[in-house]
Design a protein around this motif. Structure first.
Motif, PDB file in Angstrom:
ATOM      1  N   VAL A 788       0.857  -1.187   0.000  1.00  0.00           N
ATOM      2  CA  VAL A 788       0.000   0.000   0.000  1.00  0.00           C
ATOM      3  C   VAL A 788       0.893   1.237   0.000  1.00  0.00           C
ATOM      4  CG1 VAL A 788      -1.824   1.254   1.232  1.00  0.00           C
ATOM      5  CG2 VAL A 788      -1.753  -1.247   1.323  1.00  0.00           C
ATOM      6  N   TYR A 789       0.532   2.210  -0.838  1.00  0.00           N
ATOM      7  CA  TYR A 789       1.296   3.455  -0.871  1.00  0.00           C
ATOM      8  C   TYR A 789       1.303   4.110   0.505  1.00  0.00           C
ATOM      9  CZ  TYR A 789       0.482   3.176  -5.949  1.00  0.00           C
ATOM     10  OH  TYR A 789       0.411   2.761  -7.258  1.00  0.00           O
ATOM     11  N   THR A 792      -1.390   6.581   0.698  1.00  0.00           N
ATOM     12  CA  THR A 792      -2.711   5.988   0.955  1.00  0.00           C
ATOM     13  C   THR A 792      -2.901   5.764   2.449  1.00  0.00           C
ATOM     14  OG1 THR A 792      -2.751   4.900  -1.211  1.00  0.00           O
ATOM     15  CG2 THR A 792      -4.184   3.982   0.490  1.00  0.00           C
ATOM     16  N   LYS A 795      -3.629   9.019   4.138  1.00  0.00           N
ATOM     17  CA  LYS A 795      -5.019   9.443   3.880  1.00  0.00           C
ATOM     18  C   LYS A 795      -5.993   8.679   4.781  1.00  0.00           C
ATOM     19  CE  LYS A 795      -5.080  10.990  -0.961  1.00  0.00           C
ATOM     20  NZ  LYS A 795      -5.635  10.703  -2.295  1.00  0.00           N
ATOM     21  N   ALA A 819      -9.432   1.187  -1.710  1.00  0.00           N
ATOM     22  CA  ALA A 819      -8.401   2.057  -2.264  1.00  0.00           C
ATOM     23  C   ALA A 819      -8.051   1.589  -3.666  1.00  0.00           C
ATOM     24  CB  ALA A 819      -7.156   2.024  -1.373  1.00  0.00           C
ATOM     25  N   ASN A 822      -4.810   5.314  -5.287  1.00  0.00           N
ATOM     26  CA  ASN A 822      -4.729   6.319  -4.218  1.00  0.00           C
ATOM     27  C   ASN A 822      -6.040   7.078  -3.999  1.00  0.00           C
ATOM     28  OD1 ASN A 822      -3.206   7.269  -2.116  1.00  0.00           O
ATOM     29  ND2 ASN A 822      -2.238   8.918  -3.273  1.00  0.00           N
ATOM     30  N   ASP A 823      -7.124   6.554  -4.580  1.00  0.00           N
ATOM     31  CA  ASP A 823      -8.459   7.123  -4.346  1.00  0.00           C
ATOM     32  C   ASP A 823      -9.123   6.286  -3.253  1.00  0.00           C
ATOM     33  OD1 ASP A 823     -10.823   8.601  -4.751  1.00  0.00           O
ATOM     34  OD2 ASP A 823     -11.601   7.003  -6.048  1.00  0.00           O
ATOM     35  N   ILE A 824      -9.569   6.916  -2.189  1.00  0.00           N
ATOM     36  CA  ILE A 824     -10.065   6.192  -1.007  1.00  0.00           C
ATOM     37  C   ILE A 824     -11.575   6.361  -0.870  1.00  0.00           C
ATOM     38  CG2 ILE A 824      -9.759   5.822   1.485  1.00  0.00           C
ATOM     39  CD1 ILE A 824      -7.132   5.649  -0.013  1.00  0.00           C
TER      40      ILE A 824
END
Length: 1060
Positions: A788-789, A792, A795, A819, A822-824
């Motif tokens: 996981v980034y 991320t 966030k 996720a 990187n969109d949560i």
């Protein structure tokens, strides 16, 4: 005297919870470890079930989260060099593993003494032929049987035995009673029977599927003592040292009997017997295994008598099984000789009626007792339903009485003893009398008391003649009436709301009773309580107690709520004790450690219903009540308790309600500017199709009510959606369908945290191996996150902080996220402890439940920024499935949970931890042959490199038609296996039945009938032929990477305490 040369003992656990082997072994193993600690003997535990209490700090000296197989146990033996081993406290898993080690000479090689019953005795009891010879030696009868290798021989055996028979060609005992005895014996030959139990159902229904009653109610004195003496003789002849369970069949027309089997270990029935009698069976068995005699061991519950006193009960205990068959497709609902239940409850009452009705409510499946006024059961063929029992049997029996069937008629169809049927008829007659009432004031003290003594709850009574008002209001009305009449429970028991108010108006209240296993012959010092209306005083004094906190337990184990919540409850109790509070636990699950005699100051073995909980709280007058440790049962009760004036510790019930209500939760997220998948609650098919046009496929569909199978599913097109919606009985305002946008290829991430007054004080973030679409309870979880980034994770931490502040959270909580790039998106908020709390707490050695409990008590905690960022190792949680026990079930994962348990293992890296975890849930490393049937193009692409790597390592790759073609086009050689319904060779049917495959990877493609049929055939046969099966491409890819990197001999053998 105890064995003098034993300084260190290895205890083999039972691994993940599964059908037939559940939480009872956490209880028995924990008891054995306590006994070792009391003796000053070092203990080593091998058990990968990370959610259990026994794998917690200060229980065992060393804990190994490793697979329970001969190889790994031998590695632990090499390292730890124990003097002795306990095989009897980890169910069949431990016994089988121990037997293999014994037969391989491992115990002898390392000079290890098997403590307790000799291994040869165990092996003799497991082998049908040897056991029969052993019983013949003492002239004890088993069901007559014979071996046959062809039909002619089979006919000859039948000619000798006579019809009817069952398939193993045992003489049939259909209609006979099934009776069990729990026998305790020491090395000197002293022997007692602690408890006897009888099945409500006759022979033919597995004891794990039957209602069980203790002590037996229908045996004559002569029958009881005859079977008791047989059980003692069997234990003596088999050389039992410790505890065993003897199951017998008894002819109801004579005193003829047959021995069914002996379990030469602690069993599911042993845990039930322990809780039913208050006799610490596992603890005593451990002491006897160490060499003590019964006369040398004190009963640690009564604290006054030696262990050779046989319990004498002045109450009735009823055990009922809990099934979750609606979670699976293609599973028969009939109950019989194969166990399918996933949990059980234990109810205590002075009468059978009282205990039975309590127990039915404890199942938490929407039933109010034997009588269900808000439910109209309609069985088309009632005689078939009575003759061929299903998981709905108790409802069918009630309907039979309602339709005028007599006790004799029902007996002829069911062979359930008439004593039980007359008791059921009595409950039915009371309900009919109550239905004649027009007004609550017509209910007098005598009628109210009769109903309460027969186990009716306020909710039931309210539903019988106050159906025009809200059920909870009706319950409160009955409660008030009962109190006016002076009908109250004493510490022994009480029940729900509409009936509750009327009951209290009448002064009908329950009284509290101690579990007195000596039936008042000797003074008992016990904190083990239940409530009953068959009393006129409380057994304990409520004026001499310290400040008290009540913890609501997790109730019955079911798919979705299991031992992990017992761990949370137990840790809350331990924290309360440490902080100087009197701790009170309300729970009724005999499999749990939280219902053990020494876990709290007062244990109420009783219902987790509004009525019973408020009865107890009124008596205890606590500082507050904890609802956040026991999963969904206490959580669902929070708002009712709050409105009734009960002080709930931690997050307010209004906030809980705001999180549980989909519309309010969604609105709050919008207010915070937090993203969520688009969704709508729709009440017509046209509206559903319009939403599909607007959002596009795939979609997640949640019908309110389906006729069969799992309720939720992901659909990829209109045709699949029509298939799923055709299973819904109704789409209407009364039965709306929730339709949500489903985001493909999204990673699911979980936040487990503790907050105080809206500020997060500690947390853990974990990731699912599988993409979204697999229920979080079935998913394979890595902690700390490995893929996981960092942005991320930041966030997610910030979004969680915003939610904690908005809901003003105090205590434990869990948030699930999606996720992608990187969109949560936020999926769900649980304002309580979650299933993963024990896993993350143990991996990072930071007990979040201890911290959460301190918050609930008002202690000011220091804010910590997560204690997992710099861990030098990885934990992996894998799910245990019980598909082998569920004949016909489709072993495929989806958005509805189907696993029955879990394990958690630790490794130096993700691959090592994953391989240990997968081996712990029964996966095997393939030797040579792997079948790929990889479904949609995304899965084919995902698995291409995995197939290539396997081929490069010398594996034979087999593939179904589409996968074979795709592999060929991309340069991976494979052998094409034809489908089972194609008359061509080589055929997948042959390769499965002849076990020519070591691993099957089958990814479901879509919901078309042809695909479902072909994929189902492969999946089901892989399970039936015990071939390792994976149905998720991401997990298959991770597993293949792990087996190519590690072999078992490469895996580190480290105790939990050695990871830093």
């Amino acid at each position: 005297m105890k064995v003098q040369d034993i300084k260190k003992v290895l205890v083999i656990g039972s691994g993940a919870l599964k059908i037939g082997e559940a939480g009872e072994f956490d209880y028995s193993g924990a008891q054995a470890l306590k006994a070792l600690r009391e003796e000053g003997i070092a203990s080593v535990l091998i058990n990968p079930n990370i959610a259990t209490v026994q794998t917690s700090e200060a229980i065992a000296d060393q804990i190994y989260f490793l697979p329970i197989t001969p190889y790994f146990v031998e590695q632990v033996i090499k390292k730890e060099k124990p003097d002795g081993v306990f095989l009897a406290f980890g169910g069949q898993t431990a016994l089988n593993c121990g037997a293999q080690l014994y037969e391989a000479g491992i115990f002898e090689e390392y000079n290890i003494k098997v403590l307790g019953t000799p291994v040869q005795s165990i092996l003799d009891s497991e082998d049908r032929d040897i056991f029969k010879r052993r019983m013949d030696q003492i002239e004890i009868k088993l069901a007559r049987s014979g071996a046959a290798t062809n039909f002619e021989e089979a006919k000859a055996v039948v000619a000798e035995i006579g019809y009817p028979v069952i398939v193993i060609i045992d003489e049939s005992l259909k209609g006979w009673k099934e009776v069990e005895y729990e026998v305790v014996r020491d090395q000197y030959g002293n022997c007692i029977t602690v408890c006897n139990m009888e099945n409500f159902d006759p022979i033919g229904v597995h004891t794990g599927e039957s209602i069980v009653v203790a002590p037996s109610q229908t045996l004559t004195n002569s029958e009881y003592h005859k079977l008791r003496e047989l059980s003692r003789r069997i234990a003596g002849h088999m050389g039992i040292i410790g505890e065993c369970n003897v199951q017998l069949a008894l002819d109801p027309e004579s005193e003829d009997y047959r021995v069914i089997e002996i379990n030469a270990r602690l069993s599911r029935s042993s845990a039930l017997a322990s809780k039913a009698t208050g006799y610490p069976l596992a603890f005593v068995a451990a002491k006897l295994a160490l060499g003590y005699g019964l006369h040398e061991v004190k009963n640690s519950i009564t604290k006054t008598t030696p262990a050779f006193f046989e319990p004498a009960l002045d109450y009735v205990v009823v055990k009922l099984p809990r099934w979750d068959l609606n979670k699976f497709t293609n599973v028969s609902r009939k109950i019989g000789s194969a166990m399918k239940s996933v949990g059980e409850v234990m109810a205590i009452g002075v009468s059978f009626e009282e205990a039975l009705q309590k127990g039915i409510r404890m199942l938490d499946n929407g039933l109010n007792g034997f009588i269900n006024p808000y439910r109209n059961t309609r069985e088309k063929d009632i005689e078939t339903a009575l003759n061929e029992p299903t998981d709905q049997r108790i409802l069918v029996l009630e309907e039979a009485f309602r339709k005028g069937y007599t006790v004799d008629q029902i007996y002829d169809l069911t062979k359930i003893d008439k004593w039980f049927l007359y008791k059921l008829e009595h409950i039915h007659q009371i309900s009919e009398a109550l239905q004649m009432k027009k007004d609550v004031r017509e209910l007098d003290t005598e009628e109210m008391m009769e109903a309460k003594k027969a186990g009716f709850s306020d909710y039931q009574i309210g539903g019988l003649f106050l159906q025009k008002i809200n059920p909870h209001e009706a319950e409160l009305t009955i409660r008030n009436r009962r109190k006016v009449l002076g009908v109250i429970p004493y510490v022994r028991q009480i029940d729900t709301l509409a009936a509750e108010n009327r009951r209290k108006v009448l002064g009908v209240i329950p009284y509290v009773r101690q579990i007195d296993t000596l039936a008042a012959e000797y003074p008992a010092q016990t904190n083990y309580l239940y409530l009953t209306y068959h009393a006129d005083h409380h057994d304990i004094d409520y004026h001499n107690t310290k400040e008290t906190v009540v913890v609501l337990g997790s109730g019955v184990y079911r798919i979705g709520s299991s031992v992990e919540f017992d761990w949370c409850g137990v840790n809350a109790l331990l924290t309360l004790r440490e902080k100087g509070y009197d701790s009170v636990m309300i729970n009724y699950n005999p499999e749990t450690v939280s219902t053990d005699y020494d876990m709290c100051d007062r244990l109420y073995f009783d219902e987790l219903t509004f009525e019973r909980v408020t009865d107890i709280i009124e008596l205890e007058n606590p500082k507050g009540t904890i609802v956040s440790m026991g999963g969904q049962i206490p959580n669902n009760m929070a708002m009712k308790l709050h409105k009734f004036g009960v002080k709930i510790l931690g997050t307010s019930p209004e906030s809980i309600d705001m999180a549980e209500n989909r519309h309010r939760f969604s609105a709050m997220l919008d207010e915070l500017g937090l993203d969520q998948p688009r969704w709508k609650e729709l009440s017509s098919l046209n509206a559903i199709y319009d939403f599909a046009d607007e959002v596009g496929f795939p979609l997640l569909i949640r019908p309110s009510y389906v006729l069969s199978g799992a309720a939720m599913n992901v659909v990829g097109n209109k045709e699949e959606m029509e298939v799923l919606l055709s299973q819904a009985q109704d789409v209407s305002p009364e039965h709306p369908v929730v339709v949500s946008e489903f985001i493909q290829g999204a990673k699911e991430i979980e936040m487990d945290a503790v907050a105080q007054n809206g500020t997060i004080v500690d947390y853990a973030i974990s990731e699912h191996v599988e993409f979204a679409g697999v229920h979080s309870g079935d998913a394979t979880i890595m902690f700390p996150p490995q893929n996981v980034y960092v942005s991320t994770l930041r966030k997610i931490r910030n979004i969680s902080a915003a939610i904690a502040e908005k809901w003003n959270i105090s205590g434990p909580f869990n948030i699930q996220f999606l996720a992608k790039n990187n969109d949560i998106k936020v999926i769900e908020l649980n304002l309580r402890a979650s299933r993963s709390f024990p896993f993350v707490s143990k991996v990072m050695k930071n007990n979040l439940i201890t911290k959460a409990t301190e918050v609930l008590l008002g202690d000011q905690l220091e804010v910590v920024d997560g204690q997992f960022w710099d861990l030098n190792y990885v934990g992996v949680k894998a799910s245990q499935f019980s598909f082998q026990r569920l004949k016909g079930a489709d072993p495929v994962l989806g958005v509805d949970m189907s696993s029955t348990g879990e394990v958690g293992c630790i490794g130096e890296d993700a691959e090592e931890a994953l391989l240990k975890a997968m081996l712990s849930v029964g996966m095997k490393i393939p030797k040579k042959s792997v079948l790929f049937s990889s479904g949609p193009i995304e899965s084919k692409t995902d698995l291409l490199e995995s197939a290539r790597k396997l081929k490069d390592h010398g594996f034979d790759i087999y593939a179904s038609k589409g996968t074979h073609k795709f592999f060929k086009e991309n340069g991976v050689d494979s052998t094409h296996l034809y489908w089972h319904d194609e008359d061509q060779k080589p055929n997948v049917a042959d390769y499965l039945s002849e076990k020519k495959l070591d691993l099957v990877i089958n990814i479901p493609k879509n919901l078309t009938k042809k695909e479902l049929n072909r994929g189902y055939y492969i999946r089901r046969n892989a399970v039936d032929f015990n071939i390792s099966l994976l149905t998720n491409a991401r997990l298959a890819k991770a597993f293949i990477n792990a087996i190519l990197k590690y072999q078992p001999e490469d895996l580190t053998i480290k105790a939990w305490g050695e990871y830093h």
